[in-house]
Design a protein around this motif. Structure first.
Motif, mmCIF file in Angstrom:
data_model
loop_
_atom_site.group_PDB
_atom_site.id
_atom_site.type_symbol
_atom_site.label_atom_id
_atom_site.label_comp_id
_atom_site.label_asym_id
_atom_site.label_seq_id
_atom_site.Cartn_x
_atom_site.Cartn_y
_atom_site.Cartn_z
ATOM 1 N N GLY A 324 -12.024 16.037 2.021
ATOM 2 C CA GLY A 324 -10.870 15.707 1.206
ATOM 3 C C GLY A 324 -10.683 14.206 1.067
ATOM 4 O O GLY A 324 -11.644 13.431 1.118
ATOM 5 N N ILE A 325 -9.433 13.769 0.896
ATOM 6 C CA ILE A 325 -9.127 12.353 0.776
ATOM 7 C C ILE A 325 -9.131 11.748 2.177
ATOM 8 O O ILE A 325 -8.461 12.244 3.077
ATOM 9 N N LYS A 326 -9.873 10.674 2.361
ATOM 10 C CA LYS A 326 -10.073 10.129 3.702
ATOM 11 C C LYS A 326 -10.179 8.611 3.655
ATOM 12 O O LYS A 326 -10.325 8.006 2.585
ATOM 13 N N ILE A 327 -10.135 7.999 4.816
ATOM 14 C CA ILE A 327 -10.337 6.560 4.969
ATOM 15 C C ILE A 327 -11.696 6.334 5.604
ATOM 16 O O ILE A 327 -12.068 7.001 6.574
ATOM 17 N N SER A 328 -12.465 5.409 5.056
ATOM 18 C CA SER A 328 -13.793 5.065 5.568
ATOM 19 C C SER A 328 -13.942 3.555 5.596
ATOM 20 O O SER A 328 -13.169 2.827 4.961
ATOM 21 N N GLY A 329 -14.946 3.074 6.326
ATOM 22 C CA GLY A 329 -15.309 1.671 6.236
ATOM 23 C C GLY A 329 -15.876 1.406 4.853
ATOM 24 O O GLY A 329 -16.578 2.262 4.295
ATOM 25 N N CYS A 330 -15.580 0.237 4.278
ATOM 26 C CA CYS A 330 -16.026 -0.021 2.912
ATOM 27 C C CYS A 330 -17.542 -0.081 2.800
ATOM 28 O O CYS A 330 -18.095 0.082 1.708
ATOM 29 N N ASN A 331 -18.228 -0.282 3.933
ATOM 30 C CA ASN A 331 -19.691 -0.299 3.941
ATOM 31 C C ASN A 331 -20.262 0.980 4.551
ATOM 32 O O ASN A 331 -21.364 0.964 5.087
ATOM 33 N N TYR A 332 -19.493 2.077 4.477
ATOM 34 C CA TYR A 332 -20.014 3.340 5.021
ATOM 35 C C TYR A 332 -21.288 3.750 4.288
ATOM 36 O O TYR A 332 -22.105 4.497 4.809
ATOM 37 N N ARG A 333 -21.429 3.293 3.072
ATOM 38 C CA ARG A 333 -22.684 3.318 2.338
ATOM 39 C C ARG A 333 -22.719 2.030 1.516
ATOM 40 O O ARG A 333 -21.697 1.375 1.348
ATOM 41 N N THR A 334 -23.885 1.657 1.038
ATOM 42 C CA THR A 334 -24.016 0.360 0.372
ATOM 43 C C THR A 334 -23.272 0.332 -0.959
ATOM 44 O O THR A 334 -23.576 1.135 -1.847
ATOM 45 N N PRO A 335 -22.296 -0.565 -1.125
ATOM 46 C CA PRO A 335 -21.597 -0.656 -2.404
ATOM 47 C C PRO A 335 -22.543 -1.134 -3.508
ATOM 48 O O PRO A 335 -23.386 -2.002 -3.286
ATOM 49 N N VAL A 336 -22.391 -0.560 -4.682
ATOM 50 C CA VAL A 336 -23.170 -0.967 -5.847
ATOM 51 C C VAL A 336 -22.429 -2.047 -6.630
ATOM 52 O O VAL A 336 -23.040 -2.972 -7.181
ATOM 53 N N LYS A 337 -21.093 -1.942 -6.635
ATOM 54 C CA LYS A 337 -20.288 -2.869 -7.427
ATOM 55 C C LYS A 337 -18.867 -2.880 -6.887
ATOM 56 O O LYS A 337 -18.381 -1.864 -6.375
ATOM 57 N N VAL A 338 -18.186 -4.034 -6.997
ATOM 58 C CA VAL A 338 -16.777 -4.146 -6.627
ATOM 59 C C VAL A 338 -16.045 -4.736 -7.841
ATOM 60 O O VAL A 338 -16.510 -5.715 -8.432
ATOM 61 N N VAL A 339 -14.920 -4.127 -8.196
ATOM 62 C CA VAL A 339 -14.214 -4.515 -9.415
ATOM 63 C C VAL A 339 -12.742 -4.806 -9.114
ATOM 64 O O VAL A 339 -12.106 -4.076 -8.333
ATOM 65 N N ARG A 340 -12.215 -5.862 -9.728
ATOM 66 C CA ARG A 340 -10.801 -6.187 -9.610
ATOM 67 C C ARG A 340 -10.086 -5.730 -10.870
ATOM 68 O O ARG A 340 -10.400 -6.194 -11.976
ATOM 69 N N ILE A 341 -9.149 -4.811 -10.713
ATOM 70 C CA ILE A 341 -8.365 -4.307 -11.832
ATOM 71 C C ILE A 341 -7.128 -5.171 -12.047
ATOM 72 O O ILE A 341 -6.757 -5.499 -13.168
ATOM 73 N N LEU A 342 -6.461 -5.513 -10.934
ATOM 74 C CA LEU A 342 -5.251 -6.344 -11.002
ATOM 75 C C LEU A 342 -5.643 -7.805 -11.199
ATOM 76 O O LEU A 342 -6.285 -8.402 -10.339
ATOM 77 N N GLN A 343 -5.242 -8.393 -12.311
ATOM 78 C CA GLN A 343 -5.680 -9.760 -12.648
ATOM 79 C C GLN A 343 -4.575 -10.792 -12.500
ATOM 80 O O GLN A 343 -4.821 -11.979 -12.625
ATOM 81 N N TYR A 344 -3.335 -10.345 -12.220
ATOM 82 C CA TYR A 344 -2.209 -11.267 -12.310
ATOM 83 C C TYR A 344 -1.609 -11.597 -10.941
ATOM 84 O O TYR A 344 -0.468 -12.017 -10.843
ATOM 85 N N ASP A 345 -2.347 -11.393 -9.886
ATOM 86 C CA ASP A 345 -1.825 -11.771 -8.573
ATOM 87 C C ASP A 345 -2.833 -12.711 -7.915
ATOM 88 O O ASP A 345 -3.072 -12.719 -6.790
#
Length: 345
Positions: A324-345
């Protein structure tokens, strides 16, 4: 099936109380267990009735899956764990639906529990206990393949000649499916079937445990909207994964999860991890702030999964039907891309 009130061990026998009826059941010695005469496999035998399962598990040990007095969270989403036995006591953690705990004692309508790193109090009415907890645990126990090598290569087929799908960090736990005749292990990585060499993993059987409040916090310097987005997302930890779904309460897939989280804050995202990866601005993983999106995929760069970064090197995501919905380490597998949606902070 009889409804047992309690079970406990006395002088090598298991006594089952049901009203005034008391029944003695022969037990198996710990020496037999150590010799391999009895093991986990016999406990989990699908052919056993619930009563036989309870009796056999008690024969092997006074604990079950490492719990001396097992409790299972009987809630739809998450069960609040408080510092003291009162509704106004501060929160120290959350026990996700179907997660396990040790019941340490009781104070009125509250049970003192320990689960993972969290110790505190929950309402007893929201726990499966005794025989019911054992039966639930039998259904919920999960086998993982724990990674024992750094940057373990995960392949699309069970062979060193197969394409590398991604790499997984040491210590991560992959959902175990089966071991093949050639020694390779079939696992689930989020909702994808992939393979790892059995030489570099070990099998563990565990029940889910509580999430600490410190695991849900971030560092300073994070804007209010980022904090709000992450706090909102984390309240759904433990809820169901449904392929193609987009309901935070009744079931969602990975992109449906991030889509609905951002929708709450007036930001529209498409219901597709590939399409979401094309939104916003690409950033380095080292630059990520809470609220940014991490994308995962194959070694070829094909994106098939998205997660929401919550700070502290962690992401929250709708992973698979099992977890289900869970918390993991961000490198639990190799990230392909990281994107910033919020641009105004």
């Amino acid at each position: 099936m009889k409804k047992y009130i309690s079970l406990f061990a006395i002088a090598g026998c298991i006594w089952i109380l049901s009203g005034k009826e008391v029944q003695a059941v022969n037990t198996v010695s710990r020496a037999q267990v150590m010799r391999g005469a009895v093991g986990v496999e016999s406990i989990l035998d699908a052919g056993k009735t619930d009563e036989e399962f309870i009796q056999k598990s008690k024969e092997i040990d006074t604990s079950l899956y490492g719990y001396q007095n097992l409790g299972i969270a009987n809630v739809e989403n998450n069960l609040n764990i408080r510092k003291g036995p009162a509704e106004n006591a501060s929160l120290v953690g959350k026990l996700p639906r179907n997660a396990a705990c040790d019941i340490l004692g009781q104070e009125g309508e509250w049970s003192q529990i320990k689960s993972g790193k969290v110790e505190g109090y929950v309402k007893t009415e929201f726990l499966f206990t005794g025989a019911e907890a054992m039966i639930q645990a039998r259904k919920l126990i999960t086998t993982y393949a724990k990674v024992n090598a750094d940057a373990l290569k995960v392949r699309q087929e069970p062979s060193t000649d197969a394409v590398v799908y991604t790499q997984v960090a040491q210590g991560e736990k992959l959902e175990y499916v089966k071991t093949l005749d050639n020694g390779w292990v079939e696992v689930l990585l989020d909702d994808e079937t992939v393979y790892v060499s059995g030489e570099y993993v070990s099998m563990e059987q565990t029940l889910d445990t509580a999430v600490t409040m410190s695991e849900l916090l971030y560092g300073s310097g994070v804007s209010d909207i980022r904090v709000s987005i992450c706090e909102y997302a984390k309240q759904f930890v433990g809820n169901r994964y449904v392929y193609g779904g987009s309901s935070l309460t009744n079931g969602t897939d990975c992109s449906g999860f991030t889509m609905r989280i951002y929708q709450k804050f007036g930001i529209s995202l498409p219901h597709s991890s590939v399409a979401q990866a094309g939104m916003g601005t690409k950033i380095k993983a080292s630059e990520a702030k809470p609220g940014d999106l991490f994308f995962y995929g194959s070694s070829s760069g094909r994106i098939n999964h998205v997660a929401l970064y919550i700070g502290g090197g962690q992401v929250v995501h709708a992973s698979s039907a099992k977890t289900g919905i869970k918390i993991s380490g961000c490198n639990y597998r190799t990230p392909v891309k990281v994107v910033r949606i919020l641009q105004y902070d």
